[in-house]
Design an enzyme around this catalytic site. Structure first.
Site, short mmCIF file in Angstrom:
data_model
loop_
_atom_site.label_atom_id
_atom_site.label_comp_id
_atom_site.label_asym_id
_atom_site.label_seq_id
_atom_site.Cartn_x
_atom_site.Cartn_y
_atom_site.Cartn_z
NE ARG A 27 -1.30 2.72 2.62
CZ ARG A 27 -0.92 3.94 2.96
NH1 ARG A 27 -1.01 4.95 2.10
NH2 ARG A 27 -0.39 4.18 4.15
CG ASP A 28 3.30 4.27 2.99
OD1 ASP A 28 2.93 5.21 2.27
OD2 ASP A 28 4.04 4.43 3.97
CG HIS A 35 5.48 4.73 9.04
ND1 HIS A 35 4.60 3.88 8.40
CD2 HIS A 35 6.05 5.49 8.07
CE1 HIS A 35 4.63 4.12 7.09
NE2 HIS A 35 5.51 5.09 6.87
CB CYS A 70 10.63 11.14 0.71
SG CYS A 70 10.08 12.48 1.78
#
Length: 302
Positions: A15-16, A207, A240
């Site tokens: 997902r991420d 995280h 990022c």
């Protein structure tokens, strides 16, 4: 303080990690990746996101993916759910955990979702209540807990305030996330200790992003204050978006290599995760961001 004997690693790559990939990844590839991760021994895999496909096109196939994966009893398959429509999707897909999210940075909240922190938490009140009513695990994720691309430093008190709010919504776990990867070990320990004053330390998770190369050091610092749940992304998937070209999520292979070297049990087969990472990166056509993963794969190939 002695390090925890055992750590839960939450795999967030499907997902991420994949959500920012520009090229659409076929359902079959996503399913095979998740099945490989399930077979590796993870007890929690962040699998899907039930958000508007207009905003996150890569997650438009979440329902199909959830329907096709081979589920292992005892494994929690998580889904991001920003609203009641998302919750309905997660329920229909058989998610075992729903994830709600807020920011510790007022500036980030306003820029990212056009509302205040308080308003964002209020929006999740119905989602949280419905998740609890359906017997789903509820996880809260707090972004920008160590720094914000807009306001800079984020005070530990701001993090503690959002932890309190998510605790009061009934969250089973709360993630403390370094969204832009600027945290350093001492700061991490201070923020984690502050969060632990509001919520049981055994249900807090770290995280960390590796933008500035601090993720493993920050995980070790978190271990020292009793944190025993960490998120990681296979092959280091996920860049990022606030630092051009920078790595994002810490690589699962690197985290496992460190934890196993410390004698900390994870229940996860590192070699199988290396294989899963090499599989998805072959499909994406580039090298994994995991140093341990690439080194172990090269050693085997050589």
């Amino acid at each position: 303080m002695a390090l925890p004997d055992q750590v839960k690693v939450v795999e967030v790559g499907p997902r991420d990690g994949l959500q920012n990939e520009k090229e659409t990844i076929p359902v079959a590839v996503k399913v095979e990746l998740i099945d490989r991760l399930t077979a590796s021994g993870f007890v929690n895999i962040e699998t899907a996101s039930f958000v508007s496909s207009k905003w996150v096109p890569q997650m438009a196939t979440s329902a199909e993916v959830m329907a096709a994966i081979r589920r292992r009893p005892g494994v929690v398959y998580s889904a991001l759910t920003p609203n009641m429509k998302g919750l309905d999707g997660a329920l229909a897909a058989g998610a075992g955990e729903v994830v709600i999210f807020g920011s510790a940075s007022e500036a980030f909240s306003q820029k990212n979702i056009n509302c205040s922190i308080e308003e964002s938490i209020e929006r999740f009140r119905d989602v949280a209540a419905a998740a609890r009513a359906h017997g789903l695990r509820l996880r809260g994720s707090i972004s920008c807990a160590f720094g914000c691309p807009y306001q800079g430093v984020v005070p530990a008190d701001s993090v503690a305030d959002v932890v309190r709010r998510m605790r009061d919504l009934g969250c089973d776990e709360i993630d403390i996330a370094d969204t832009i990867g600027v945290g350093t070990p001492l700061q991490v320990q201070q923020v984690m200790a502050r969060a632990a004053a509001e919520f049981p330390v055994g249900r807090l998770s770290g995280h960390f992003h590796d933008t500035y190369g601090q993720a493993l050091a920050n995980i070790y610092a978190s271990l020292e204050v009793g944190i025993a749940i960490f998120h990681a992304s296979v092959a280091g998937l996920g860049g990022c978006p606030y630092a051009k070209g920078a790595t994002g999520n810490v690589a699962t292979e690197d985290v496992l290599y460190m934890l196993h070297g410390l004698g900390v049990r994870t229940g996860v087969d590192l070699d199988a995760v290396v294989d899963a990472g090499q599989f998805i990166m072959r499909h994406l056509g580039r090298k994994a961001a995991s140093r341990a993963g690439n080194a172990l794969a090269s050693r085997r190939a050589g």
